[in-house]
Design a protein around this motif. Sequence first.
Motif, PDB file in Angstrom:
ATOM      1  N   ARG A  99      49.285  59.087  75.405  1.00  0.00           N
ATOM      2  CA  ARG A  99      50.126  58.740  74.250  1.00  0.00           C
ATOM      3  C   ARG A  99      50.316  57.233  74.143  1.00  0.00           C
ATOM      4  O   ARG A  99      50.221  56.650  73.049  1.00  0.00           O
ATOM      5  CB  ARG A  99      51.473  59.457  74.340  1.00  0.00           C
ATOM      6  N   GLY A 129      46.543  68.807  73.920  1.00  0.00           N
ATOM      7  CA  GLY A 129      47.835  68.726  73.246  1.00  0.00           C
ATOM      8  C   GLY A 129      48.623  67.479  73.597  1.00  0.00           C
ATOM      9  O   GLY A 129      49.795  67.368  73.262  1.00  0.00           O
ATOM     10  N   ASP A 132      48.775  64.253  69.119  1.00  0.00           N
ATOM     11  CA  ASP A 132      48.923  65.070  67.930  1.00  0.00           C
ATOM     12  C   ASP A 132      47.729  64.839  67.007  1.00  0.00           C
ATOM     13  O   ASP A 132      47.490  63.707  66.556  1.00  0.00           O
ATOM     14  CB  ASP A 132      50.224  64.720  67.212  1.00  0.00           C
ATOM     15  N   THR A 135      48.408  63.198  63.610  1.00  0.00           N
ATOM     16  CA  THR A 135      48.689  61.765  63.711  1.00  0.00           C
ATOM     17  C   THR A 135      47.399  60.971  63.823  1.00  0.00           C
ATOM     18  O   THR A 135      47.236  59.934  63.168  1.00  0.00           O
ATOM     19  CB  THR A 135      49.605  61.492  64.923  1.00  0.00           C
TER      20      THR A 135
END
Length: 189
Positions: A99, A129, A132, A135
């Motif tokens: 992320r 997962g 996203d 996104t």
Amino acid sequence: MQIEKPPVDRQAEKPDGERRGLILIHTGDGKGKSTAAFGLALRAHGRGKVVKIYQFMKVPSARFGEHRVFEQLGVPIEGLGDGFSWKSRDLEHSAQLARDGWARCAETISAGTHFLVVLDEIMYPIRYGWLDLQTVIQVLRDRPSHVSVVLTGRGAPQELVELADTVTEMTLVKHHYNAGVPAQRGIED
């Protein structure tokens, strides 16, 4: 093998559309996805274009063959992860690295200062997962029109395939590993 004559006439008409940034995907179970993306990076760099390579599954301190040559050429390559999931000691930490890495990637893509951005092995954190998908798609859709992005990894989601301009699926025909020959430095690093 059947010998064939080489074509002497153009087989298709030359496109007359406007040049623009592209989304390219290298996916599939065969080898060569990252190698193909690195080839595009070399081609763009050779034309004087600004390139940035992000690797989602490599550690920042990685020193594989591609890191050594891109460093020599002055092409930035950045590891964003902590290795493949089976090597991770903490999958939540791995997810957070993905992320955080994606935030850097999105910023680079959106800034528009690079001709080509490579997102090597991004399909893994998407499939796990950790990122996203919507996104990622939105950043790709909203990117400056001159920025090309290459995404690699097995199992590209259909939504990305539909968005992309070019999708190549690498198909495994034969692999030396299956015959008991181990990975080789300079071939698979």
